[in-house]
Design an enzyme around this catalytic site. Sequence first.
Site, PDB file in Angstrom:
ATOM      1  N   ASP A   1       1.585  -7.113 -10.809  1.00 46.96           N
ATOM      2  CA  ASP A   1       0.619  -6.843 -11.878  1.00 46.96           C
ATOM      3  C   ASP A   1       0.100  -5.413 -11.750  1.00 46.96           C
ATOM      4  O   ASP A   1       0.094  -4.621 -12.700  1.00 46.96           O
ATOM      5  CB  ASP A   1      -0.530  -7.866 -11.720  1.00 46.96           C
ATOM      6  CG  ASP A   1      -1.534  -7.823 -12.850  1.00 46.96           C
ATOM      7  OD1 ASP A   1      -1.315  -7.067 -13.815  1.00 46.96           O
ATOM      8  OD2 ASP A   1      -2.540  -8.553 -12.763  1.00 46.96           O
TER       9      ASP A   1
ATOM     10  N   ASP B   1       1.644  -1.676 -13.819  1.00 51.65           N
ATOM     11  CA  ASP B   1       0.764  -0.824 -14.632  1.00 51.65           C
ATOM     12  C   ASP B   1       0.749   0.603 -14.085  1.00 51.65           C
ATOM     13  O   ASP B   1       0.758   1.570 -14.850  1.00 51.65           O
ATOM     14  CB  ASP B   1      -0.665  -1.379 -14.651  1.00 51.65           C
ATOM     15  CG  ASP B   1      -0.911  -2.285 -15.847  1.00 51.65           C
ATOM     16  OD1 ASP B   1       0.090  -2.816 -16.389  1.00 51.65           O
ATOM     17  OD2 ASP B   1      -2.074  -2.463 -16.240  1.00 51.65           O
TER      18      ASP B   1
ATOM     19  N   ASP C   1       0.845  -1.209   0.000  1.00 49.01           N
ATOM     20  CA  ASP C   1       0.000   0.000   0.000  1.00 49.01           C
ATOM     21  C   ASP C   1       0.873   1.249   0.000  1.00 49.01           C
ATOM     22  O   ASP C   1       0.602   2.222  -0.724  1.00 49.01           O
ATOM     23  CB  ASP C   1      -0.994  -0.020   1.174  1.00 49.01           C
ATOM     24  CG  ASP C   1      -0.392  -0.549   2.475  1.00 49.01           C
ATOM     25  OD1 ASP C   1       0.726  -1.083   2.447  1.00 49.01           O
ATOM     26  OD2 ASP C   1      -1.050  -0.411   3.525  1.00 49.01           O
TER      27      ASP C   1
END
Length: 356
Positions: free
Chosen positions: A247, A251, A223
Amino acid sequence: MKKIAILPGDGIGPEIIDEAVKVLKAMKLPLEMSSAPVGGAAYEASGHPLPEATLKLAQESDAILFGAVGDWKYDTLDRPLRPEQAILGLRKALGLFANFRPAICYEQLTHASSLKPELVAGLDILIIRELTGDIYFGQPRGRRTATDGHFPGAEEAYDTMRYSKPEIERIAHVAFQAAQKRNKRVTSVDKANVLETFQFWKDVVTEVGLQYPDVALDHMYVDNAAMQLVKEPKRFDVVVTGNMFGDILSDEASMLTGSIGMLPSASLNSQNQGLYEPSHGSAPDIAGKGIANPLATILSAAMMLRFSLGQESAAAQIEAAVQKVLAQGLRTADIHSAGTTKVSTVEMGDAVVAAL
Ligand code: NAD
């Protein structure tokens, strides 16, 4: 002579691959390049997105240069026949466990980022994502009737997050060795405060780190990493993490650069055999128009030379040529802005060759 499998795929795949092949040929390296259909193109030709002949070619090659696969027209096919299954099939068959996603913000494209220029100018980070384990592959998984939890008797679904020690060790080695060739810093991203799997991850990465005293290791909760990537992205050098966190973070990091048409990627196995592809998809909306940006694919070819073919100086030469065409003000439509010259896919490829 090194063998390269060229898999153009669908949509803009063939257009951007043509430009990368043009650049590779201009380098006059001892490469034997052979093409094969993959994805929707292979399904049309032979009824399967990853035909045996294509898989065999990939397995027998030192590296694979992959365009992109997919088109909305295949969305109604059974899942195993959809174009995207070709990538999953290649990852599995070749054991491609280490995914490299650099996020580099080129000086000339700083304005394209959604962040303030001073936060991204000179950004050069490398996200290394474990690609074959974690909750995406862990068994058991499925649907059942709950026997405990908050609602016993209710329908529920479940997945399993798991990592074995060797899986963590090998991706950690990849990250430390990549950092040795860069700024010698690794940030391992986990959720050790909540998840057993990621406390184990943290322990194993720490243990492997002892073998690399020249690399500084720090640990960050996922986080916080998501937050730091938009707050102070330049604090990172190499980021290593599991499949699911990687993943999402890769991005997020790629978007810091603002230009999807610029981002290469590599997926490697333990023999350094790799699949190299742009981070974007097949862009069916612009396919056949000659306007796609080929630079992510050209930069993927450079990564291929560096990581699978031991051609560091050729890789650096291609990267320098890309910088040069950007400095000349040449832009495909996706990165075009006032004061720059708009060029086609082919013109961009030609310009990179001229700049080599
Ligand atoms: P996409 O990445 O193909 O396109 C998103 C947007 O970015 C589009 O507007 C497109 O025109 C633009 N774009 C992408 N690459 C570009 C380039 N090189 N130059 C200029 N503009 C570019 O994602 P999508 O539209 O969500 O997906 C299209 C198809 O691609 C789908 O079938 C999807 O499954 C597939 N896909 C494949 C891969 C892969 O092959 N690895 C990855 C992602 C998506």
